[in-house]
Design an enzyme around this catalytic site. Sequence first.
Site, PDB file in Angstrom:
ATOM      1  N   GLY A 158     -53.003  24.204 -23.219  1.00  0.00           N
ATOM      2  CA  GLY A 158     -53.795  25.225 -22.521  1.00  0.00           C
ATOM      3  C   GLY A 158     -54.778  25.879 -23.481  1.00  0.00           C
ATOM      4  N   ARG A 166     -44.570  31.646 -20.247  1.00  0.00           N
ATOM      5  CA  ARG A 166     -43.525  30.621 -20.111  1.00  0.00           C
ATOM      6  C   ARG A 166     -42.132  31.206 -20.331  1.00  0.00           C
ATOM      7  NH1 ARG A 166     -46.093  25.644 -19.672  1.00  0.00           N
ATOM      8  NH2 ARG A 166     -47.875  25.425 -21.039  1.00  0.00           N
TER       9      ARG A 166
HETATM   10  O1  F6P Z   1     -48.949  28.192 -22.530  1.00  0.00           O
HETATM   11  C1  F6P Z   1     -50.012  28.927 -22.060  1.00  0.00           C
HETATM   12  C2  F6P Z   1     -49.902  29.174 -20.588  1.00  0.00           C
HETATM   13  O2  F6P Z   1     -50.995  29.983 -20.185  1.00  0.00           O
HETATM   14  C3  F6P Z   1     -48.592  29.780 -20.113  1.00  0.00           C
HETATM   15  O3  F6P Z   1     -48.477  31.156 -20.371  1.00  0.00           O
HETATM   16  C4  F6P Z   1     -48.610  29.419 -18.648  1.00  0.00           C
HETATM   17  O4  F6P Z   1     -47.313  29.347 -18.140  1.00  0.00           O
HETATM   18  C5  F6P Z   1     -49.247  28.065 -18.653  1.00  0.00           C
HETATM   19  O5  F6P Z   1     -49.996  27.963 -19.853  1.00  0.00           O
HETATM   20  C6  F6P Z   1     -50.145  27.811 -17.466  1.00  0.00           C
HETATM   21  O6  F6P Z   1     -50.551  26.486 -17.506  1.00  0.00           O
HETATM   22  P1  F6P Z   1     -51.686  25.893 -16.556  1.00  0.00           P
HETATM   23  O7  F6P Z   1     -53.004  26.350 -17.101  1.00  0.00           O
HETATM   24  O8  F6P Z   1     -51.504  24.429 -16.646  1.00  0.00           O
HETATM   25  O9  F6P Z   1     -51.444  26.449 -15.189  1.00  0.00           O
END
Ligand code: F6P
Length: 353
Positions: free
Chosen positions: A10, A174
């Site tokens: 991310g 998370r």
């Molecule tokens: O690890 C970074 C993060 O923003 C987490 O806090 C969150 O759970 C996840 O990535 C969200 O992922 P995506 O952008 O795939 O929805």
Amino acid sequence: MRVGILTGGGDCPGLNAAIRAVAKSLILKQKAEIIGVKDGFLGLIEKRTTTISYSDCSGILNLGGTILGTHNRADPFNHEGRDVSSHVKDYYDTLGLDALVVIGGDGSLSIASELAQMDMNIVGVPKTIDNDLMCTDRTFGFDTATSIVTEAIDRLRTTGQSHKRIMILETMGRNAGWIALHSGLAGGADSILIPEHPYNIEEVARICQARSGDKGYALVVVAEGARPQGGSTVVRETIADSPDPIRFGGIGEDLKRQLEKHIDAEVRATNLGHIQRGGTPTSFDRIFATEVGCYAAKMVANGEFGKVAIIRNNTLGQVPLSKVANKTRVVTEEDISYMTAVNMGISFGIKQQ
Ligand code: F6P
């Protein structure tokens, strides 16, 4: 010297500051040629790279996102069900890279750790808004995310106060409660619910009732990975081919429904979602990304491979990638911010604290 740079997982504020620091310091000090890998590990799999000049790094310090692009599903060890890591290694050799700098969180650094065992010279740089990487006190992106959430709490306070409501704010993070804990502390929340301590709904309701009785409203910050005692986390979606398959989301609304059964006051839930992750980095994140990026460049120059740059007790250092791979740094009861929150009477939704 030819050095590749890749941003994986991310995105987060500070990635461009880190790319700039690694590239500029290697160009200045080593006269290195810099190769940018597009879209995280997908660029290595699909052979998509670009050269990065000194001037390409100008004017990006304050930019959110990553100029290289990223991808949080690409994994050379499981690409559409196949292990293509040997092709990735061949491409690394074809590019003539002396080293590859991987700027990533636990998912990307776990992949980097495996690639490092295939004779690829890898240096890791720690990023993630979640602040959950092992062996480092900080990851860049976290300060910006915390600041955004804190501002949201400030805004929820005035509307909650005006309407005498219980206001819930769901944060990312998370399986770690760092964003919720730090923003809840900075924003003066009445209750902070984190994955590390499954909460008791009656206790959360009791605190909300008591605090709204005192001042007319209450503020609850809940981390996306939090869950009630005896209950489970709220999973928004599962992405099978991702190194981090579980996507959380929705606990705020769930908590709202649970709380409404226990209290009379009106309850509202807000989920900031990706707003926490986008946009301009704070000055802290710009500085830290620059410091850790320059340090990683020095590691490349010194041939310190298979390691990740970290900060411990305000000192930059390095640890083997294997020490951070597939691990999560969670909030413990010994952390200063946790102890401070407890001493300030902030409830973690646990009975008899
Ligand atoms: O690890 C970074 C993060 O923003 C987490 O806090 C969150 O759970 C996840 O990535 C969200 O992922 P995506 O952008 O795939 O929805």
